[in-house]
Design a protein around this motif. Structure first.
Motif, PDB file in Angstrom:
ATOM      1  N   UNK A   4       0.814  -1.215   0.000  1.00  0.00           N
ATOM      2  CA  UNK A   4       0.000   0.000   0.000  1.00  0.00           C
ATOM      3  C   UNK A   4       0.848   1.265   0.000  1.00  0.00           C
ATOM      4  N   UNK A   5       0.388   2.264  -0.728  1.00  0.00           N
ATOM      5  CA  UNK A   5       1.138   3.510  -0.820  1.00  0.00           C
ATOM      6  C   UNK A   5       0.962   4.313   0.456  1.00  0.00           C
ATOM      7  N   UNK A   6       1.826   5.315   0.628  1.00  0.00           N
ATOM      8  CA  UNK A   6       1.807   6.112   1.852  1.00  0.00           C
ATOM      9  C   UNK A   6       0.644   7.084   1.887  1.00  0.00           C
ATOM     10  N   UNK A   7       0.215   7.569   0.705  1.00  0.00           N
ATOM     11  CA  UNK A   7      -0.838   8.578   0.669  1.00  0.00           C
ATOM     12  C   UNK A   7      -1.410   8.669  -0.733  1.00  0.00           C
ATOM     13  N   UNK A   8      -2.656   9.136  -0.803  1.00  0.00           N
ATOM     14  CA  UNK A   8      -3.313   9.425  -2.077  1.00  0.00           C
ATOM     15  C   UNK A   8      -3.898  10.830  -1.985  1.00  0.00           C
ATOM     16  N   UNK A   9      -3.549  11.663  -2.957  1.00  0.00           N
ATOM     17  CA  UNK A   9      -4.043  13.037  -3.018  1.00  0.00           C
ATOM     18  C   UNK A   9      -4.837  13.200  -4.309  1.00  0.00           C
ATOM     19  N   UNK A  10      -6.070  13.668  -4.200  1.00  0.00           N
ATOM     20  CA  UNK A  10      -6.935  13.820  -5.368  1.00  0.00           C
ATOM     21  C   UNK A  10      -7.390  15.270  -5.497  1.00  0.00           C
ATOM     22  N   UNK A  11      -6.986  15.891  -6.591  1.00  0.00           N
ATOM     23  CA  UNK A  11      -7.363  17.272  -6.905  1.00  0.00           C
ATOM     24  C   UNK A  11      -8.500  17.270  -7.925  1.00  0.00           C
ATOM     25  N   UNK A  12      -9.610  17.896  -7.566  1.00  0.00           N
ATOM     26  CA  UNK A  12     -10.813  17.975  -8.406  1.00  0.00           C
ATOM     27  C   UNK A  12     -11.200  16.613  -8.981  1.00  0.00           C
ATOM     28  N   UNK A  13     -11.424  15.612  -8.124  1.00  0.00           N
ATOM     29  CA  UNK A  13     -11.747  14.264  -8.605  1.00  0.00           C
ATOM     30  C   UNK A  13     -13.230  14.101  -8.923  1.00  0.00           C
TER      31      UNK A  13
END
Length: 289
Positions: free
Chosen positions: A172-181
């Protein structure tokens, strides 16, 4: 009377034929409406990120794509994999990545197929293949999942969610960032074309809603209330379907492309820094502030 009915019948027939023709055109040219790649080949130096180098990403279907990469300042620092939106090329996102590099993070700006001089043509399956190639590149450089933050902008949010779900069963990745999803491109299409059965015509669906609950990573979502490209309601639905830990910021203004100027840069840097620290120390969310 018969003449009037015949005339009305003719008008209805013409309108029906015109409508069907419009629907057919939307179906046939949907990818031209969806993807707007720039053909120009950008360079890191001209884009303000001269400390990044051009690297090759090798996809599972035989393409070699150009991307830009810079390692983190610290040996154990996070690397942000940036998945762009549907227009332009990676050079247009360099000002955002500049902020990440200045914060000490590493970054991999993924160049999609068909964008910025890369071979191939963009499709949903193709962009997923490009994302996997990016993660393989980092793995080849010794970067495991807990060192990686996935950043998805607009269309790229669907790619980021898919990659996070695929990684969840491995590392699993450390973080997920979603801009205008969004929830799915089918939902976006239905919003833009309410007069057509757009939801059923879409080939490249990027169904983020069905995958978001399985990413197994801290999530940050941010969106603007005045976004005229992807309505904020879709982002709210996506966020609601995600599991903890998750954070959201709903900006009053900023439109679809102005959120970094509205303060999103600091928000992203703080979130990734906290997520990376939590992952390294083995703490479980909620993330410490």
């Amino acid at each position: 009377m018969n003449k009037v009915l015949a005339s009305l019948g003719s008008i209805v027939a013409v309108v029906a034929i015109a409508y069907l023709a419009l629907v057919v055109l939307l179906f046939l040219f949907q990818r031209s409406l969806m993807y707007h790649p720039a053909a120009a080949v950008p360079t890191p130096a001209d884009s303000g990120v001269g400390d990044m180098r051009v690297v090759d990403l090798h996809t599972e279907d035989g393409l070699t794509l150009k991307a830009w990469y810079a390692p983190p300042r610290a040996a154990d620092g996070p690397v942000v994999v940036y998945f762009c939106g549907n227009a332009g090329h990676i050079g247009y996102r360099a000002f955002k990545v500049r902020r990440l590099l200045d914060a000490g993070f590493g970054a991999l700006l993924v160049g999609y197929r068909g964008f910025g001089g890369n071979p191939g043509h963009p499709t949903e399956a193709g962009l997923y293949a490009d994302g996997r190639a990016a993660l393989r590149f980092l793995a080849g450089n010794g970067l495991a999942g807990d060192r990686i933050a996935l950043y998805g902008e607009s269309l790229g949010s669907g790619v980021a969610v898919r990659m996070a779900r695929e990684q969840a069963g491995v590392a699993p990745v450390a973080a997920v960032v979603l801009e205008t999803p969004y929830t799915s491109i089918a939902d976006v299409a239905a919003w833009h074309y309410p007069f057509a059965p757009a939801r059923w015509l879409v080939r490249d669906r990027f169904d983020a809603l069905s995958a978001i609950g399985a990413i197994r990573a801290p999530l940050l979502v941010f969106h603007a209330k005045d976004d005229g490209i992807i309505p904020i309601d879709l982002a709210r639905r996506l966020f609601a379907a995600a599991t903890e830990p998750k954070e959201a910021r709903w900006f009053d203004a900023g439109g679809h492309g102005g959120l970094f100027e509205a303060g999103a840069g600091d928000l992203v840097i703080d979130f990734i820094r906290r997520a990376a620290t939590a992952g390294q120390t083995g703490r479980n969310p909620p993330l410490p502030r």
